[in-house]
Each structure stands twice: as structure tokens, then as C-alpha cells.
Design an enzyme around this catalytic site. Sequence first.
Site, short mmCIF file in Angstrom:
data_model
loop_
_atom_site.label_atom_id
_atom_site.label_comp_id
_atom_site.label_asym_id
_atom_site.label_seq_id
_atom_site.Cartn_x
_atom_site.Cartn_y
_atom_site.Cartn_z
N ASP A 1 3.06 6.64 -15.21
CA ASP A 1 2.95 6.35 -13.07
C ASP A 1 2.23 5.29 -12.73
O ASP A 1 1.41 4.62 -12.76
CB ASP A 1 1.53 7.76 -12.48
CG ASP A 1 1.57 7.88 -11.36
OD1 ASP A 1 2.47 7.30 -10.62
OD2 ASP A 1 0.07 8.48 -10.82
N LYS B 1 0.56 1.19 -8.01
CA LYS B 1 -0.93 0.64 -8.24
C LYS B 1 -1.11 -0.13 -7.93
O LYS B 1 -0.37 -1.38 -9.07
CB LYS B 1 -1.32 1.85 -9.50
CG LYS B 1 -1.13 3.22 -9.51
CD LYS B 1 -1.59 4.56 -10.81
CE LYS B 1 -1.48 5.41 -10.82
NZ LYS B 1 -2.62 6.06 -9.80
N ARG C 1 1.32 16.37 -7.60
CA ARG C 1 1.39 17.61 -6.95
C ARG C 1 2.38 18.00 -6.64
O ARG C 1 2.90 19.18 -6.29
CB ARG C 1 0.48 17.67 -5.52
CG ARG C 1 0.22 16.93 -4.47
CD ARG C 1 -0.67 16.53 -3.73
NE ARG C 1 -1.32 15.41 -4.81
CZ ARG C 1 -2.42 14.62 -3.70
NH1 ARG C 1 -2.65 15.10 -2.67
NH2 ARG C 1 -3.49 14.29 -4.26
#
Length: 462
Positions: free
Chosen positions: A233, A240, A314
Amino acid sequence: MTDFASLLVADRGKAARLVHVVDAAGFDAWLNGRPAADRALLAAHRFDAKSPDAVAILPRGDDFEAVVAVKDSAALSTWSLAKLPSVLPEGSYRLSGAAVGKAALGWLLAQHRFDSYREADAKDAGPRVLVTAEASAIEPAIRLAEATALVRDLVNTPARDLGPAELERAARETLGGFEVTVTSGRDLASGFPLIAAVGAAASTDRAPRLIEASWGDPANPRIAIVGKGVCFDSGGLDLKPASGMRLMKKDMGGAAHALALARLIAAEGLPVRLHLLIPAVENAVSGDALRPGDVVRSRKGLHVEIDNTDAEGRLILADALTKAVEGEPELIVDFATLTGAARVALGPELPALFANDDGLSAAIEQAGSDNDDPAWRMPLWDGYDEMLKSDVADIVNSANSSMAGAIVAAIFMKRFVPPTIRWAHFDTFAWRDSAKPGRPKGGEALGLRAAFAALQSLYRRT
């Protein structure tokens, strides 16, 4: 994988060194029955039975016996013996003064190493074998050790060597006896648009997919296990920082838990029809990446506005949960390394548990307490539903707020599970920042044993 079956064996009179298990309550009485040389040696080493994990060696001619302090010798915890394999030399051992019980698992896991990328360590060359008269404890402990090691090994594997394709291969290798199907390519784009959208930026050899597996008699109660499989990720276009990306090889920890739980269910022969679903993606950056403000129609039909591309877990779980619901299970359990907010609230060792059914939550919490694998229930607080309102779509994927992040993520997922189906969601860290006996730094199964024991209590074999 570690040969756990060779480390815990039935006692058939095999020669083995004694390990005396003592606790503070019974230590004085035990000590009074020891030879004077033992009492002098323990006093010289200031052995304190009030300090769990304290270990001392008692010479016996050319050999020795050991003594270990535990909190309660009448009911050993999972980790009561976990220090011993690291301080005792190779050989066979037998307990004196305690039944091994749950501590068999800690003994086994203390000897597991993730060593795919390092030279063998000479001090770990020989096995430490525990012989026990508790034959019924052996097979369950070995199964749990194998399942835990599976989680650890998968999470520890670098993302370069574990993308969506490799995760699919691991599932096929792990799930012998399961019917495995994989959806990818055009079928993924049309049937699972959120999974396709999150994984669109990855290279061709790391293309997204939905891994499904089925096991068990169709006449049995149907349950579904779902695991988040984000193999790396980056955060997507909401990139990030380096510090946040460093451990993102572990973002498929939910998938690792789901695989291990499926394996345990089948090995135990629970009377269920199991449906396993793992959406496997890499959240990468390219011209095909999701953009903040994009709107994607989910498999369920809800249109989702992308507020933050780093709230991707999600999204893929939403499509997987929708597919699980279509099978009309009576129960769904999902695992996901979903939010940093859960770690801020509960720390790294305590998974956040969300459930839409009090009985299911109570069963998991009790199982976690009984098996030294705790989880802490947090609320599906409907008052925060307004945080997911969108100006242009049915729902946003992330609230424009730093508050209640774990709850808001769970509420998002709740939109895809009808209240008629019992559902539990583990927001787990799947990682250990520092080592403890039997629990090395790195990938970790947190919530696995609790979920499995709860399912055992709910679906007992007759």
C-alpha cells in the site's frame, strides 16, 4: 515451514530432562523438598518464583534439570514456557509440576523462525522437543502453530516476492481440498469494480484479483471469511510518507489471517459450508490510479466517492463482502489491517473488534480471553454515519476528519452487510514491533485464535 510435529510428541518413556514448573504460591514447599545443593544454587542465583519466565539450571552429574517460574502452575498460559527453547540446549524435555495445556503452543512457536532471507543460525540448529502425556493436546497445538506460522511467514515476506499473483498461489497451496476460483481481468472490472479500481494502477504482473475458495458440505450452515489482501500500500495518489510506507508489505495481513482461519476450520472438520474471499491488490501509483474525487459504482450498486485513495482497504472489502452476502451466509468474519486509528486507540497487540450481534461479539471476546488472544469490542456508532455523506454520491470512502477513524471505517463496511447476517470485523495490526518470548518482532497473528475458538464454540462437531 517449521516441522512442529517433531517438537511436541507423546510421552512413551523417552529419556528427557525434567523441567520443574513453579509459581510463587507453591515455591517454598517445592524448594524445601529439593536437595541442599539445589537450594544453595537457587539462592546464589537469586531465583525468584515471583518473576514469571525466570529460569535456572540445576546440575545433575554430566547433565542438568531446569526450573522455570510461571504465574500459575495449575493453569499455564500460552506463553508460560515460550522462553525455554531460547535458553535451553537442544534435546528432549518433560514437565514436572504442571500440565502443558495451552503452553504447548508457546513452546512450538518459540522455535519458529522466518529465515527465508538469512543464513542459518548455529544456536537454532537443534530442536527442543517436549514430551507430554497429554496426547489430546498435541494435534490441536500443532495445528494452531502451523496456522500462526503461516500468518507470520506471509506477512514477513517482502512485497517484491508476494504480490496478488503470489498470494493466489499461496492460497492454492494452503487450501488443499478447497474449490478455488479466481476472478480477474474484464470479469473483475465488471463484477467487482471497487477491487478493479483500487488495483488498476499496478503493473500487469501484479494485477488485482478476487480469490475465492469453498469447503464443506453444502447442507451445513454457511459462513464466510473475508481477508484484506493489499499486498503493498503506497497510499495511491494520496501518497504515504516514507515512515508510513515502510511496513506496508504487511497490509495483506487480513488475507493471511483469513487463509489461516480457513485452514484451521477445515483441519478441525467444523460442520460448516465455508466461503473464503480474499480481494488481492497492490495500491500503486500510475496514470490509471484512482483520483481523489472519483466516483466508483460498487458491486452492491452504491456509488462511492473517493475522498482519500489511502482508504483503499474498505473499498476492496466492500465488493468482497457484497459477494459473500449474495451466498446468504448466517455469519461473516473479516480481518483487515484497516486503520491506524485502531492502533492509536488500542495499541499494537489488541485488535479492534466490531460486531453487529452481541452474542457473536461475546463469543469472540470470551474465546480471546480463554486463549490469550484478546480483542476489544468497539462501537458501530450510527451517530458517525453522517461523516460518510457525499455531496455527489451515495457515500464517501473516508471522512474529512481525524476523529473516530476505526469506527467510521467499520461503519462504511457495515453498509455492505445486512443486519440479518451476523458479522464481526477485526481491525488487526498483524505485526509486532518488539519481541517477546515466543513472539518475534515482525508478522503476527492477532485475533486468529480468538476467532477460531469462537467458531468452535458456535459450530461444535456432534
